[in-house]
Enzyme design. Structure first.
Site, PDB file in Angstrom:
ATOM      1  N   TYR A 238      52.317 -76.372  18.028  1.00 27.56           N
ATOM      2  CA  TYR A 238      52.298 -77.249  19.482  1.00 27.56           C
ATOM      3  C   TYR A 238      50.530 -76.538  19.884  1.00 27.56           C
ATOM      4  O   TYR A 238      50.356 -75.134  19.765  1.00 27.56           O
ATOM      5  CB  TYR A 238      53.261 -76.457  20.610  1.00 27.56           C
ATOM      6  CG  TYR A 238      52.906 -77.260  21.913  1.00 27.56           C
ATOM      7  CD1 TYR A 238      53.342 -78.464  22.134  1.00 27.56           C
ATOM      8  CD2 TYR A 238      52.275 -76.269  22.830  1.00 27.56           C
ATOM      9  CE1 TYR A 238      53.164 -79.019  23.289  1.00 27.56           C
ATOM     10  CE2 TYR A 238      51.920 -76.863  24.085  1.00 27.56           C
ATOM     11  CZ  TYR A 238      52.501 -78.241  24.370  1.00 27.56           C
ATOM     12  OH  TYR A 238      52.391 -78.593  25.431  1.00 27.56           O
TER      13      TYR A 238
ATOM     14  N   TRP B 299      46.997 -78.203  22.519  1.00 25.61           N
ATOM     15  CA  TRP B 299      46.199 -79.177  23.012  1.00 25.61           C
ATOM     16  C   TRP B 299      44.904 -79.479  22.161  1.00 25.61           C
ATOM     17  O   TRP B 299      44.322 -80.491  22.101  1.00 25.61           O
ATOM     18  CB  TRP B 299      45.837 -78.809  24.378  1.00 25.61           C
ATOM     19  CG  TRP B 299      46.461 -79.555  25.351  1.00 25.61           C
ATOM     20  CD1 TRP B 299      47.985 -79.160  25.576  1.00 25.61           C
ATOM     21  CD2 TRP B 299      46.196 -80.083  26.498  1.00 25.61           C
ATOM     22  NE1 TRP B 299      48.427 -79.906  26.797  1.00 25.61           N
ATOM     23  CE2 TRP B 299      47.385 -80.508  27.231  1.00 25.61           C
ATOM     24  CE3 TRP B 299      44.959 -81.207  26.658  1.00 25.61           C
ATOM     25  CZ2 TRP B 299      47.322 -81.718  28.183  1.00 25.61           C
ATOM     26  CZ3 TRP B 299      44.956 -81.886  27.744  1.00 25.61           C
ATOM     27  CH2 TRP B 299      46.276 -82.120  28.651  1.00 25.61           C
TER      28      TRP B 299
HETATM   29  N1  LIG Z   1      53.170 -68.670  32.338  1.00 25.70           N
HETATM   30  C1  LIG Z   1      52.989 -69.919  31.876  1.00 25.70           C
HETATM   31  N2  LIG Z   1      52.767 -70.481  30.601  1.00 25.70           N
HETATM   32  C2  LIG Z   1      52.421 -71.954  30.099  1.00 25.70           C
HETATM   33  C3  LIG Z   1      52.084 -72.670  31.242  1.00 25.70           C
HETATM   34  C4  LIG Z   1      52.745 -72.263  32.563  1.00 25.70           C
HETATM   35  O1  LIG Z   1      52.327 -72.951  33.818  1.00 25.70           O
HETATM   36  N3  LIG Z   1      52.996 -71.057  33.016  1.00 25.70           N
HETATM   37  N4  LIG Z   1      51.733 -73.874  31.015  1.00 25.70           N
HETATM   38  C5  LIG Z   1      52.066 -74.444  29.517  1.00 25.70           C
HETATM   39  C6  LIG Z   1      51.334 -75.791  29.376  1.00 25.70           C
HETATM   40  S1  LIG Z   1      51.851 -76.949  30.482  1.00 25.70           S
HETATM   41  C7  LIG Z   1      50.782 -75.838  28.307  1.00 25.70           C
HETATM   42  S2  LIG Z   1      50.397 -77.475  27.752  1.00 25.70           S
HETATM   43  C8  LIG Z   1      50.598 -74.903  27.132  1.00 25.70           C
HETATM   44  C9  LIG Z   1      49.184 -74.886  26.690  1.00 25.70           C
HETATM   45  O2  LIG Z   1      49.094 -74.316  25.425  1.00 25.70           O
HETATM   46  P1  LIG Z   1      47.947 -74.690  24.334  1.00 25.70           P
HETATM   47  O3  LIG Z   1      47.648 -75.989  23.943  1.00 25.70           O
HETATM   48  O4  LIG Z   1      48.415 -73.683  22.968  1.00 25.70           O
HETATM   49  O5  LIG Z   1      46.640 -74.041  24.882  1.00 25.70           O
HETATM   50  P2  LIG Z   1      45.066 -74.034  24.544  1.00 25.70           P
HETATM   51  O6  LIG Z   1      44.366 -72.940  25.123  1.00 25.70           O
HETATM   52  O7  LIG Z   1      44.565 -75.471  24.861  1.00 25.70           O
HETATM   53  O8  LIG Z   1      45.272 -73.780  22.945  1.00 25.70           O
HETATM   54  C10 LIG Z   1      44.420 -74.618  22.170  1.00 25.70           C
HETATM   55  C11 LIG Z   1      43.854 -73.987  20.766  1.00 25.70           C
HETATM   56  O9  LIG Z   1      43.320 -74.643  20.003  1.00 25.70           O
HETATM   57  C12 LIG Z   1      42.175 -74.355  19.844  1.00 25.70           C
HETATM   58  N5  LIG Z   1      41.257 -75.348  19.281  1.00 25.70           N
HETATM   59  C13 LIG Z   1      40.456 -76.127  19.969  1.00 25.70           C
HETATM   60  N6  LIG Z   1      39.934 -77.155  19.087  1.00 25.70           N
HETATM   61  C14 LIG Z   1      40.483 -76.861  17.633  1.00 25.70           C
HETATM   62  C15 LIG Z   1      40.256 -77.642  16.429  1.00 25.70           C
HETATM   63  O10 LIG Z   1      39.705 -78.738  16.643  1.00 25.70           O
HETATM   64  N7  LIG Z   1      40.916 -77.157  15.458  1.00 25.70           N
HETATM   65  C16 LIG Z   1      41.906 -76.180  15.495  1.00 25.70           C
HETATM   66  N8  LIG Z   1      42.408 -75.566  14.569  1.00 25.70           N
HETATM   67  N9  LIG Z   1      42.050 -75.402  16.622  1.00 25.70           N
HETATM   68  C17 LIG Z   1      41.291 -75.998  17.837  1.00 25.70           C
HETATM   69  C18 LIG Z   1      41.546 -73.602  20.809  1.00 25.70           C
HETATM   70  O11 LIG Z   1      40.478 -72.611  20.468  1.00 25.70           O
HETATM   71  C19 LIG Z   1      42.702 -72.990  21.330  1.00 25.70           C
HETATM   72  O12 LIG Z   1      42.980 -71.600  20.752  1.00 25.70           O
HETATM   73  O13 LIG Z   1      50.543 -73.507  27.787  1.00 25.70           O
HETATM   74  C20 LIG Z   1      51.927 -73.425  28.527  1.00 25.70           C
HETATM   75  N10 LIG Z   1      52.082 -72.111  29.111  1.00 25.70           N
HETATM   76  N1  LIG Z   2      41.860 -77.047  35.224  1.00 27.40           N
HETATM   77  C1  LIG Z   2      43.120 -77.242  34.474  1.00 27.40           C
HETATM   78  N2  LIG Z   2      43.867 -78.182  34.682  1.00 27.40           N
HETATM   79  C2  LIG Z   2      44.807 -78.408  34.072  1.00 27.40           C
HETATM   80  C3  LIG Z   2      45.343 -77.796  32.919  1.00 27.40           C
HETATM   81  C4  LIG Z   2      44.715 -76.281  32.673  1.00 27.40           C
HETATM   82  O1  LIG Z   2      44.718 -75.592  32.121  1.00 27.40           O
HETATM   83  N3  LIG Z   2      43.378 -76.124  33.713  1.00 27.40           N
HETATM   84  N4  LIG Z   2      46.549 -77.788  32.474  1.00 27.40           N
HETATM   85  C5  LIG Z   2      46.980 -79.166  32.183  1.00 27.40           C
HETATM   86  C6  LIG Z   2      48.254 -79.492  31.716  1.00 27.40           C
HETATM   87  S1  LIG Z   2      48.523 -79.115  30.154  1.00 27.40           S
HETATM   88  C7  LIG Z   2      49.420 -79.545  32.776  1.00 27.40           C
HETATM   89  S2  LIG Z   2      50.930 -79.660  32.023  1.00 27.40           S
HETATM   90  C8  LIG Z   2      49.113 -79.764  34.029  1.00 27.40           C
HETATM   91  C9  LIG Z   2      50.162 -79.161  34.567  1.00 27.40           C
HETATM   92  O2  LIG Z   2      50.191 -79.217  36.105  1.00 27.40           O
HETATM   93  P1  LIG Z   2      51.218 -78.294  36.927  1.00 27.40           P
HETATM   94  O3  LIG Z   2      52.203 -78.015  36.282  1.00 27.40           O
HETATM   95  O4  LIG Z   2      51.259 -79.167  38.142  1.00 27.40           O
HETATM   96  O5  LIG Z   2      50.145 -77.481  37.408  1.00 27.40           O
HETATM   97  P2  LIG Z   2      50.210 -75.833  37.864  1.00 27.40           P
HETATM   98  O6  LIG Z   2      48.978 -75.390  38.215  1.00 27.40           O
HETATM   99  O7  LIG Z   2      51.008 -74.807  37.092  1.00 27.40           O
HETATM  100  O8  LIG Z   2      51.042 -75.816  38.994  1.00 27.40           O
HETATM  101  C10 LIG Z   2      50.576 -76.568  40.483  1.00 27.40           C
HETATM  102  C11 LIG Z   2      51.124 -75.771  41.636  1.00 27.40           C
HETATM  103  O9  LIG Z   2      52.610 -75.694  41.633  1.00 27.40           O
HETATM  104  C12 LIG Z   2      53.166 -74.579  42.632  1.00 27.40           C
HETATM  105  N5  LIG Z   2      54.295 -74.133  42.239  1.00 27.40           N
HETATM  106  C13 LIG Z   2      54.604 -73.323  41.235  1.00 27.40           C
HETATM  107  N6  LIG Z   2      55.767 -73.163  41.250  1.00 27.40           N
HETATM  108  C14 LIG Z   2      56.370 -73.703  42.360  1.00 27.40           C
HETATM  109  C15 LIG Z   2      57.884 -74.007  42.971  1.00 27.40           C
HETATM  110  O10 LIG Z   2      58.818 -73.628  42.622  1.00 27.40           O
HETATM  111  N7  LIG Z   2      57.834 -74.937  44.079  1.00 27.40           N
HETATM  112  C16 LIG Z   2      56.583 -75.385  44.559  1.00 27.40           C
HETATM  113  N8  LIG Z   2      56.754 -76.217  45.862  1.00 27.40           N
HETATM  114  N9  LIG Z   2      55.250 -75.290  44.079  1.00 27.40           N
HETATM  115  C17 LIG Z   2      55.321 -74.435  43.028  1.00 27.40           C
HETATM  116  C18 LIG Z   2      51.797 -73.555  42.449  1.00 27.40           C
HETATM  117  O11 LIG Z   2      51.494 -72.972  43.338  1.00 27.40           O
HETATM  118  C19 LIG Z   2      50.878 -74.256  41.591  1.00 27.40           C
HETATM  119  O12 LIG Z   2      49.648 -74.009  41.710  1.00 27.40           O
HETATM  120  O13 LIG Z   2      47.868 -79.332  34.355  1.00 27.40           O
HETATM  121  C20 LIG Z   2      46.594 -79.955  33.421  1.00 27.40           C
HETATM  122  N10 LIG Z   2      45.557 -79.659  34.121  1.00 27.40           N
HETATM  123 MO   LIG Z   3      50.815 -78.982  29.964  1.00 32.39          MO
END
Ligand SMILES: Nc1nc2c(c(=O)[nH]1)N[C@H]1C(S)=C(S)[C@@H](COP(=O)(O)OP(=O)(O)OC[C@H]3O[C@@H](n4cnc5c(=O)[nH]c(N)nc54)[C@H](O)[C@@H]3O)O[C@H]1N2
Ligand SMILES: Nc1nc2c(c(=O)[nH]1)N[C@H]1C(S)=C(S)[C@@H](COP(=O)(O)OP(=O)(O)OC[C@H]3O[C@@H](n4cnc5c(=O)[nH]c(N)nc54)[C@H](O)[C@@H]3O)O[C@H]1N2
Ligand SMILES: [Mo]
Length: 768
Positions: A113, A115
């Site tokens: 998994y 991005w």
């Molecule tokens: N506590 C908490 N944890 C969360 C979340 C949260 O809200 N709270 N959000 C979750 C969500 S929504 C998501 S989507 C995940 C994201 O989790 P990930 O998608 O695993 O996070 P990234 O940091 O985007 O990791 C991408 C990795 O790929 C590497 N990379 C970039 N380009 C390439 C390439 O061309 N080849 C290879 N081999 N590697 C490459 C980058 O250096 C990086 O280390 O995290 C989740 N974790």
């Molecule tokens: N700059 C930036 N943009 C991103 C990403 C990133 O890593 N960086 N990640 C991308 C990815 S993979 C995803 S999935 C999306 C995720 O999009 P979201 O899941 O919406 O993003 P978050 O910033 O985790 O959360 C949004 C807000 O929800 C509020 N929140 C948390 N828990 C609760 C709750 O229980 N109740 C209420 N009412 N509010 C709550 C928090 O204050 C938080 O700031 O964002 C995407 N966009």
């Molecule tokens: Mo995500």
């Protein structure tokens, strides 16, 4: 001496924005915004600091203990031995032969998994899946960390054809029609920076301002005022994790004041009576009244009553940020949000309805693609075994044990080889010290990475890969109006190679090289992907240029559906003729299917269930704060954590812990002080206090993505990664999604000297 001629700026793209770049004299790159983007984000500049950073992996490495035959000892804390590419390729090829030969694909976890980077061809996850399918397949991960609960529950409620995840109401539909925007989790437009595959035109912040200018009023429900930053908004600082109770109370008030749209419920939904009896208390003796919810959500009943009246009187749009479902019982706020929108009767009308998170990603609210963007063919996965993606640590720790998922009962496979390319589980997963323990179990871990992330440091064989700016590709994201030529800006760093070439070389050891490459170079692949897409798109867009022309111009238009639309407008117009693909053909406020699964944590209609960790639970005595671990504003997840936009959000190189000034005073800390954040996992991290009255008292906000800098003996992360303390459980037996957004913590002053950071220097490497 003659001055070097100025190099021209070339187009390039990333998940967080399209830009132009050129090499600098010192081997770095210079970046400027692209003219196609009306509202570029600072994140595009992170790459400048990253491209020649000391944490780039310069050559292949093998872990000392693994090489010595002491396979598992010290994984994640060992030293590394540099090896030649020839040797590294041979070692990986031999491991693949051995594990597939002895145990087959059920012993190989290739879910991988993550991005990775923008670019349709070099997309690492597609590449690794295509590669492992050559050998018969791999154990995969289903759903994702973003929307784990929603992806499973939404199809039960509105069918696959009704899902708002890919056809949310357009901003153009909302502007001028929507009178009240109720955002659970706000409209956090920091997140609209990002669109998977290559963000191009950032429109969300402008759209929110246009909505406001057209007379829409905004309500931000959640722990942070900054979740709705672009326009004035009413802030209802509800306790995190209690939104379902608030929604039930809003519904209760609609019933009590006779404002429910019964005609819409009759014609378009099933199961309302069951839900109503639960809301009124007829079913369980407990009315879900505003007074009931006030005690749970810690907001006055009068505020709930007033909001319900306004929602019934105005064209109202309800948005539930994905964050709400990334928590225990995350299915409930999504299901109840749809139910509330149905009771208001606005689903499918201009300016009203429901979405999972306008602002949470660049594609929400944009006009949808008319045709699919070019995908890299992945072949066929012949392996049946899978896990819900966020059950990775459970799988590694408990092979052979059973788990529930969406009505099925399945068994965790016994994994011997883990292959990861394009993700950072030691950022994205929860309870990272538990994940560290889980990663001791497989025999071999192979990781492809450009950087020495904590995941790379947990590998036995680490293969250095190129960054996008070091190779050519095409970028295309959903709901973006342009496809971008990603031009190469600089040569590969040190010995870094493309994932594609690495896989091709390993496959060649097994005489599968031709099957993997189909005899094409990367450039030939890119051209072929473009050519296939152009063939398909021709009827809609006859002027789409040939590849050479596109490459030279740097971009070409992607045909989008130009009509404004409201989610489910087609279903509203003709519920009999164009039913949803739910069992009843309608919106299911009660689902016989879900009820039939017999899950107490996700019964047949939306319910309020107390999470294990919340301010109302006994654990709150020792752990009185709710940690909100949300997305970082300065980067995408953990990517380019050392970049300027990312570093600007930190202090002394460590993550910020945002809290209310009254809470800080109570625990005896001031802005700039180091604190230690601890959880029931007997784990902790260090961070630096920032103060804001825009944080709800009792909440601390720590963004995800700081590279894990672990002290394994103390189970403490010294750089401030919140997943070092979060809880690793599924949302429910239905969705089994990730629950990292919320957990209970204690926060205390850190009075010792701050331990040095080791995360921005490479691990110890022995001489070759
Ligand atoms: N506590 C908490 N944890 C969360 C979340 C949260 O809200 N709270 N959000 C979750 C969500 S929504 C998501 S989507 C995940 C994201 O989790 P990930 O998608 O695993 O996070 P990234 O940091 O985007 O990791 C991408 C990795 O790929 C590497 N990379 C970039 N380009 C390439 C390439 O061309 N080849 C290879 N081999 N590697 C490459 C980058 O250096 C990086 O280390 O995290 C989740 N974790
Ligand atoms: N700059 C930036 N943009 C991103 C990403 C990133 O890593 N960086 N990640 C991308 C990815 S993979 C995803 S999935 C999306 C995720 O999009 P979201 O899941 O919406 O993003 P978050 O910033 O985790 O959360 C949004 C807000 O929800 C509020 N929140 C948390 N828990 C609760 C709750 O229980 N109740 C209420 N009412 N509010 C709550 C928090 O204050 C938080 O700031 O964002 C995407 N966009
Ligand atoms: Mo995500």
């Amino acid at each position: 001496m003659r001055a070097e001629p100025e190099r021209e700026f070339l187009s390039h793209s990333s998940h967080w924005g399209t830009f132009q770049a050129r090499p600098t004299a010192d081997g770095g790159i210079e970046v400027r915004p692209h003219e196609l983007d009306p509202d570029p984000y600072d994140l595009i500049h992170n790459v400048t600091d990253a491209v020649r950073h000391p944490t780039r992996i310069d050559r292949p490495y093998v872990r000392r203990g693994w090489l010595d035959g002491d396979k598992r000892a010290r994984r994640g804390r060992d030293t590394f031995v540099p090896v030649t590419w020839e040797r590294a390729i041979r070692l990986v090829a031999d491991e693949i032969s051995r594990v597939y030969g002895e145990s087959g694909p059920e012993a190989v976890f290739g879910g991988s998994y993550g991005w990775s980077s923008a670019g349709r061809f070099h997309h690492a996850q597609s590449q690794v899946h295509r590669f492992l399918n050559l050998y018969g397949g791999y154990v995969r991960g289903v759903t994702n960390y973003s929307l784990g609960a929603a992806l499973v529950v939404v199809p039960h409620v509105v069918g696959h054809n009704g899902s708002m995840l890919h056809s949310s109401s357009t901003w153009s539909d909302l502007i001028g029609n929507c009178e009240l925007f109720v955002g659970f989790g706000g409209i956090a437009t920091k997140n609209a920076a990002v669109n998977a595959g290559g963000a191009v035109r950032h429109v969300a912040r402008g759209a929110v301002r246009d909505l406001h200018a057209a007379g829409c009023r905004f309500v931000n429900i959640g722990p942070l005022r900054s979740d709705l930053p672009d326009v004035p908004a009413q802030w209802i600082a509800c306790r995190p994790g209690t939104d379902t109770a608030l929604m039930l109370a809003l519904a209760h008030e609609l019933i009590a004041t006779d404002r429910v749209d019964k005609a819409f419920l009759d014609s378009h939904t099933v199961g309302y009576e069951r839900l109503r009896d639960y809301i009124t208390g007829a079913a369980d003796g407990r009315p879900k009244s505003p007074e009931w919810a006030a005690g749970i959500c810690d907001i006055p009943a009068s505020v709930i009553r007033k909001l319900a009246a306004e929602m019934a009187a105005k064209r109202t749009f309800i948005s539930v940020a994905p964050a709400l479902q990334r928590a225990e019982h995350g299915e409930q706020p999504v299901w109840m949000g749809i139910a509330l929108a149905a009771m208001l009767g606005g689903i499918g009308l201009p300016g009203s309805g429901f979405s999972v998170g306008h602002g949470s990603m660049g594609n929400y609210g944009n006009h949808p693609n008319l045709l699919r963007n070019p995908p890299l063919p992945q072949g066929r996965n012949g392996c049946e075994a899978f896990i819900p993606v966020a059950r990775i640590a459970d799988m590694l720790l408990h092979p052979g044990e059973e788990f529930d998922f969406d009505g099925g009962r399945h068994t965790y496979p016994d994994i011997r080889l883990v292959y990861w390319a394009g993700g950072n589980p030691f950022h994205h997963h929860q309870d990272l010290f538990r994940l560290h323990d889980a990663f001791q179990r497989p025999e071999t871990v192979v990781v492809h990475e450009p950087f020495w992330t904590a995941t790379a440091r947990h590998a036995d064989i680490v293969l250095p890969v190129t960054m996008t700016v070091e190779r050519e590709d095409i970028a295309a994201a959903s709901n973006e109006p342009e496809m971008i030529a990603m031009r190469r800006i600089v040569p590969p760093y040190a010995e870094a190679r493309d994932d594609y070439r690495i896989f091709a070389d390993i496959a060649a050891c097994h005489r599968l090289g031709e099957r993997f490459t189909e005899g094409r170079t990367p450039c030939e692949w890119i051209e072929a992907l473009y050519r296939d897409w152009r063939e398909r798109v021709r009827e809609l867009a006859p002027d789409t240029p040939a590849f050479a022309d596109f490459w030279e111009r740097g971009s070409t238009a992607i045909p989008l559906d130009p009509a404004p639309h409201s989610w489910l407008d087609w279903y509203r117009a003709d519920p009999e003729g164009r039913p949803l693909d739910t069992p009843s053909g309608r919106i299911e406020l009660y689902s016989e299917t879900v009820a039939g699964f017999g899950y107490d944590d996700c019964p047949g209609h939306p319910v309020w269930r107390e999470p294990e960790e919340w301010p109302g639970s006994p654990h709150a005595r020792e752990y009185p704060f709710v940690l909100v671990a949300n997305q970082p504003s300065g980067k995408l997840h953990s990517q380019l954590d050392m970049g300027s936009a990312s570093m600007a959000t930190k202090q002394r190189g460590r993550e910020s812990v945002a809290m209310h000034p009254a809470d800080a005073a109570r625990i005896g800390v001031a802005a700039g002080d180091p604190v230690r954040v601890r959880s029931r996992r007997q784990a902790s991290f260090l961070g630096i206090v920032t103060l804001s009255d825009g944080v709800r008292p009792g909440v601390v906000r720590v963004p995800t993505g700081a590279w894990l800098d672990p002290d394994f003996d103390d189970r403490m992360c010294v750089s401030g990664n919140p997943n070092s303390v979060t809880r690793d459980v599924g949302t429910s037996r239905l969705g089994q999604g990730a629950t990292g957004q919320l957990c209970l913590v204690a926060v205390e002053p850190w009075n010792e000297p701050l331990p040095p950071l080791t995360v921005r220097t490479p691990p110890v490497a022995e001489a070759r």
